[in-house]
Write a protein that holds these residues in place. Sequence first.
Motif, short mmCIF file in Angstrom:
data_model
loop_
_atom_site.label_atom_id
_atom_site.label_comp_id
_atom_site.label_asym_id
_atom_site.label_seq_id
_atom_site.Cartn_x
_atom_site.Cartn_y
_atom_site.Cartn_z
N THR A 147 0.85 -1.19 0.00
CA THR A 147 0.00 0.00 0.00
C THR A 147 0.89 1.24 0.00
O THR A 147 2.00 1.22 0.52
N ALA A 148 0.37 2.29 -0.61
CA ALA A 148 1.09 3.58 -0.67
C ALA A 148 0.37 4.55 0.26
O ALA A 148 -0.86 4.62 0.27
N GLY A 201 1.57 10.25 4.82
CA GLY A 201 1.16 10.41 6.22
C GLY A 201 0.23 9.28 6.59
O GLY A 201 0.52 8.12 6.36
N ALA A 202 -0.96 9.63 7.09
CA ALA A 202 -1.96 8.63 7.47
C ALA A 202 -2.99 8.38 6.36
O ALA A 202 -3.96 7.67 6.57
N THR A 203 -2.77 8.97 5.19
CA THR A 203 -3.72 8.86 4.08
C THR A 203 -3.32 7.74 3.14
O THR A 203 -2.19 7.74 2.60
N LEU A 204 -4.22 6.79 2.92
CA LEU A 204 -4.00 5.71 1.96
C LEU A 204 -4.12 6.26 0.55
O LEU A 204 -5.14 6.88 0.21
N LEU A 205 -3.09 6.04 -0.26
CA LEU A 205 -3.10 6.51 -1.64
C LEU A 205 -3.54 5.43 -2.62
O LEU A 205 -4.23 5.71 -3.60
N GLY A 206 -3.10 4.19 -2.37
CA GLY A 206 -3.44 3.12 -3.30
C GLY A 206 -2.81 1.82 -2.87
O GLY A 206 -2.15 1.74 -1.83
N MET A 207 -3.00 0.80 -3.73
CA MET A 207 -2.47 -0.52 -3.43
C MET A 207 -2.12 -1.24 -4.72
O MET A 207 -2.57 -0.88 -5.80
N ARG A 222 -5.04 -0.50 -7.47
CA ARG A 222 -6.14 0.44 -7.27
C ARG A 222 -5.64 1.70 -6.60
O ARG A 222 -4.87 1.64 -5.63
N THR A 223 -6.05 2.83 -7.10
CA THR A 223 -5.77 4.12 -6.49
C THR A 223 -7.01 4.56 -5.72
O THR A 223 -8.14 4.40 -6.20
N VAL A 277 -0.06 7.96 -8.38
CA VAL A 277 -0.04 6.83 -7.45
C VAL A 277 0.09 5.51 -8.19
O VAL A 277 0.92 4.66 -7.83
N ALA A 278 -0.72 5.31 -9.22
CA ALA A 278 -0.69 4.04 -9.96
C ALA A 278 0.68 3.82 -10.59
O ALA A 278 1.22 2.71 -10.55
#
Length: 155
Positions: free
Chosen positions: A53-54, A57-63, A80-81, A90-91
């Motif tokens: 996962t990307a 900070g504490a924000t999920l950007l994608g996987m 998935r972004t 992100v992708a």
Amino acid sequence: MSGWRIVEDDLTHPAVVALLELHVRSANENSPPGSVFALDLTGLRDPAVTLWTAWEGATLLGMGALKQLDAHHGEIKSMRTAPAQLRRGVAGAMLAHVIAAARARGYRRLSLETGTSAPFAAAHALYERVGFVECDPFAGYSDRVFARYYTLALE
């Protein structure tokens, strides 16, 4: 991309679970029954699969995930972004990470399956931009109507 980090994930964070649920739901909405090969939580917990996962900070950007098919062939899964993070690169960053991991594992080929309808157009463009080419079905896939297959030689 400064301040982003990509980490191997254990699929326990609520934001990751929610993004995965969105991914599977979207796959089912954009492909007919029997033509959806997105992995759910159980599928991603298979020992042959590594999920990253990307985060900013504490924000999920994608996987993105990598599944070992054999000693020399890997498959990209669950790219998935997060919807609020689209068009930030992100992708591309996740894809570069997965390709690097595949090379580090000694894979000679990296393949993927994706849909054919309009919602998958951005994915097609991303994969083609980094050198993936269309190929025949692999690893037991057979759908030629609603699925498109890509591969990238790594050697």
